[in-house]
Design a protein around this motif. Structure first.
Motif, short mmCIF file in Angstrom:
data_model
loop_
_atom_site.label_atom_id
_atom_site.label_comp_id
_atom_site.label_asym_id
_atom_site.label_seq_id
_atom_site.Cartn_x
_atom_site.Cartn_y
_atom_site.Cartn_z
N GLY A 151 49.14 48.50 27.64
CA GLY A 151 48.28 49.48 28.96
C GLY A 151 46.83 49.33 28.34
N SER A 152 46.28 49.70 27.42
CA SER A 152 44.73 49.79 27.88
C SER A 152 43.91 49.62 27.59
N ALA A 153 44.68 47.43 27.25
CA ALA A 153 43.53 46.43 27.83
C ALA A 153 43.98 46.55 29.28
N SER A 154 44.93 46.66 29.88
CA SER A 154 44.76 46.67 31.03
C SER A 154 44.25 47.11 32.41
N ARG A 155 44.17 48.80 31.13
CA ARG A 155 43.11 49.16 32.04
C ARG A 155 41.74 48.60 32.13
N VAL A 156 41.27 48.44 31.33
CA VAL A 156 40.15 47.66 30.84
C VAL A 156 39.95 46.72 32.49
#
Length: 111
Positions: free
Chosen positions: A72-77
């Motif tokens: 999820g964190s990487a997808s936001r980036v």
């Protein structure tokens, strides 16, 4: 997060229960490369292997809670980067880039 790690997490997020061989085919890499990634992500607590319900020798790959958080964190980036690229290129430039990238993918997949 390394692009290869994100790619594998994306694959497993999209299709929970994939085997390593299936993930390798989707990512266009060797099963050995996926096995190495799985071991690394498993060590980080982001991925787990589960025995297939019918085929005891087959192991399915699943994200853990930590894996879902990391994805999820990487997808936001990634979404933020994509937004900035689209803003910079505009709709015509984005369409051109998409067409070129599709050609690259086709070329890589050809035997």
């Amino acid at each position: 997060m390394a692009p290869a790690h994100y790619s594998l997490l994306f694959c497993i997020h999209d299709e929970p229960g994939l085997t390593g061989a299936e993930a390798a085919r989707r990512l266009n890499v060797t099963p050995q490369a996926v096995a190495s990634l799985v071991t690394r992500l498993e060590g980080r607590g982001q991925l787990e292997r589960r025995q297939h319900a019918l085929h005891r020798h087959v192991q399915e790959l699943h994200l853990t809670g930590a894996g879902r958080e990391a994805f999820g964190s990487a997808s936001r980036v990634v979404a933020d980067i994509e937004r900035r690229v689209v803003e910079r290129l505009g709709s015509d430039g984005t369409a051109q880039l998409t067409a070129l990238l599709e050609q690259v993918v086709e070329a890589v997949r050809e035997p």
